[in-house]
Design a protein around this motif. Structure first.
Motif, PDB file in Angstrom:
ATOM      1  N   SER A  72    -108.686 -45.025 -46.865  1.00 21.04           N
ATOM      2  CA  SER A  72    -108.427 -44.798 -45.441  1.00 21.04           C
ATOM      3  C   SER A  72    -107.521 -45.880 -44.876  1.00 21.04           C
ATOM      4  CB  SER A  72    -109.751 -44.779 -44.652  1.00 21.04           C
ATOM      5  OG  SER A  72    -110.538 -43.673 -45.038  1.00 21.04           O
ATOM      6  N   GLY A  73    -107.431 -46.983 -45.607  1.00 21.70           N
ATOM      7  CA  GLY A  73    -106.601 -48.106 -45.192  1.00 21.70           C
ATOM      8  C   GLY A  73    -106.996 -49.366 -45.934  1.00 21.70           C
ATOM      9  N   PHE A  74    -106.014 -50.119 -46.408  1.00 22.86           N
ATOM     10  CA  PHE A  74    -106.254 -51.375 -47.123  1.00 22.86           C
ATOM     11  C   PHE A  74    -105.657 -52.545 -46.363  1.00 22.86           C
ATOM     12  CE2 PHE A  74    -105.969 -48.488 -50.913  1.00 22.86           C
ATOM     13  CZ  PHE A  74    -107.227 -48.730 -51.440  1.00 22.86           C
ATOM     14  N   ASP A  75    -106.362 -53.700 -46.376  1.00 20.94           N
ATOM     15  CA  ASP A  75    -105.644 -54.927 -46.069  1.00 20.94           C
ATOM     16  C   ASP A  75    -105.073 -55.423 -47.398  1.00 20.94           C
ATOM     17  OD1 ASP A  75    -107.635 -56.372 -47.430  1.00 20.94           O
ATOM     18  OD2 ASP A  75    -108.622 -57.061 -45.613  1.00 20.94           O
ATOM     19  N   CYS A  76    -104.359 -56.526 -47.402  1.00 20.91           N
ATOM     20  CA  CYS A  76    -103.611 -56.892 -48.606  1.00 20.91           C
ATOM     21  C   CYS A  76    -104.521 -57.174 -49.795  1.00 20.91           C
ATOM     22  CB  CYS A  76    -102.688 -58.076 -48.326  1.00 20.91           C
ATOM     23  SG  CYS A  76    -103.517 -59.637 -48.005  1.00 20.91           S
ATOM     24  N   SER A  77    -105.572 -57.987 -49.583  1.00 22.58           N
ATOM     25  CA  SER A  77    -106.447 -58.326 -50.703  1.00 22.58           C
ATOM     26  C   SER A  77    -107.392 -57.180 -51.044  1.00 22.58           C
ATOM     27  CB  SER A  77    -107.239 -59.604 -50.395  1.00 22.58           C
ATOM     28  OG  SER A  77    -107.968 -59.468 -49.191  1.00 22.58           O
ATOM     29  N   GLY A  78    -107.659 -56.293 -50.081  1.00 21.54           N
ATOM     30  CA  GLY A  78    -108.436 -55.100 -50.374  1.00 21.54           C
ATOM     31  C   GLY A  78    -107.676 -54.187 -51.320  1.00 21.54           C
ATOM     32  N   PHE A  79    -106.364 -54.109 -51.122  1.00 22.50           N
ATOM     33  CA  PHE A  79    -105.520 -53.297 -51.995  1.00 22.50           C
ATOM     34  C   PHE A  79    -105.467 -53.870 -53.404  1.00 22.50           C
ATOM     35  CE2 PHE A  79    -101.163 -52.991 -53.808  1.00 22.50           C
ATOM     36  CZ  PHE A  79    -101.233 -51.661 -54.201  1.00 22.50           C
ATOM     37  N   THR A  80    -105.179 -55.173 -53.529  1.00 22.90           N
ATOM     38  CA  THR A  80    -105.073 -55.756 -54.864  1.00 22.90           C
ATOM     39  C   THR A  80    -106.405 -55.682 -55.593  1.00 22.90           C
ATOM     40  OG1 THR A  80    -105.399 -57.940 -53.837  1.00 22.90           O
ATOM     41  CG2 THR A  80    -103.133 -57.293 -54.353  1.00 22.90           C
ATOM     42  N   ARG A  81    -107.514 -55.888 -54.865  1.00 20.67           N
ATOM     43  CA  ARG A  81    -108.821 -55.777 -55.507  1.00 20.67           C
ATOM     44  C   ARG A  81    -109.032 -54.380 -56.071  1.00 20.67           C
ATOM     45  NH1 ARG A  81    -114.898 -55.982 -52.923  1.00 20.67           N
ATOM     46  NH2 ARG A  81    -114.048 -54.186 -51.809  1.00 20.67           N
TER      47      ARG A  81
END
Length: 307
Positions: free
Chosen positions: A54-63
């Motif tokens: 639904s949406g990532f912040d930067c470290s949420g995406f890389t994780r």
């Protein structure tokens, strides 16, 4: 990236911690697998504290991308920076984590994909590609990189894997695909006022991008961006081709090892297969998450025109 975003972005890194109980070791994954997993999230918007599609912040995406290959790198930029071995900029390899200072500290992270490019979730464009040497923003904010254990460094050094990193001389970007489709269909490209936030009327392919948008062949991401310099996957291209050439299913089903029945592109891939536009790869897969090469694009379009 506008300054008003920087405070909430920084806060997101500070209030979340790594998920406990997850193993940070796994069977070695390859950089190309990692990048292909990242590509499937292209266009997902930025969301402060976001950890889902639904949406990532930067470290949420890389994780999430590393989780997809069975590796836990922690939740925050600081967690992720601490998990790997430091790497100099001159020795970067595809799959390395790259870090930036956007608010007085390590506040942004992405995944290096080769050729000076990285994939990340930015506040302005969501999941998209950018250059680590961008003179207007990222270049001045680059802080360092780390290499995560579990990403096979030998595979990363092979020539064929370097080619899997996004290189627009080998792989087609979205702007180039718009151009090829518009040319094949003989579309009017005189209107260069494209209805996308990131396409100026002076940009290369502006007319072609607007032409395919008007016909509903190509759309943008949730933030209203077209991302013309970003790659396009084989799965994404299947939808574009079916829409552009009005292809219909001719009956029968073809099984591909990497395309489940509920895959968002399965319907379009089956239409291509039923029209003999694709037979898949030698290993039985379609390569749904792989970037499209120029040679593949030309072949797909030529076969679609014949149909």
């Amino acid at each position: 990236m506008k300054k008003k975003w920087l405070l909430p972005v920084f806060a997101a890194f500070m209030i979340f911690s790594a998920t406990p109980g997850e193993s940070d070791t796994a069977e070695a994954a390859t950089p190309s697998q990692l990048i292909q997993n990242g590509n499937k999230y292209l266009g997902i918007p930025y969301r402060w504290g976001g950890t889902t599609t639904s949406g990532f912040d930067c470290s949420g995406f890389t994780r999430q991308v590393f989780r997809d290959v069975g590796i836990d790198i922690g939740r925050t930029t600081w967690d992720q920076y601490a998990r790997g071995a430091k790497v100099s900029k001159s020795n970067l390899q595809a799959g390395d984590l790259v870090f930036f200072n956007t608010a007085g500290s390590l506040t942004h992270v992405g995944i290096y994909t080769g050729n000076g490019q990285f994939i990340n979730s930015s506040t302005s464009k969501g999941v998209s590609y950018a250059s680590i040497n961008d003179p207007y923003y990222w270049g001045a904010r680059y802080q360092g990189a780390v290499r995560i254990s579990g990403i096979n460094p030998v595979e990363a050094a092979k020539p064929e894997v370097n080619a899997s990193s996004f290189d627009n001389t080998v792989y087609a970007n979205r702007g180039q695909v718009a151009y090829e489709i518009a040319t094949a269909l003989g579309l009017d490209t005189s209107d260069k006022i494209a209805d996308f936030n990131d396409v100026k009327h002076t940009d290369e392919y502006a007319g072609e991008i607007e032409a395919v948008r008007k016909l509903g062949i190509f759309g943008g991401d949730r933030n209203g961006n077209f991302n013309p310099a970003s790659p396009i996957t084989r799965g994404q291209l299947s939808k574009v081709l079916v829409t552009a050439f009005g292809l219909q299913h001719q009956g029968g089903e073809t099984s591909f090892t990497d395309v489940a029945a509920d895959n968002q592109f399965n319907e379009f891939i089956q239409i291509l297969a039923s029209n003999e536009i694709t037979t898949g790869k030698i290993d039985g897969s379609f390569g749904v998450g792989e970037n499209v090469k120029h040679t593949q694009l030309d072949a797909f379009i030529e076969r679609s025109i014949i149909k």
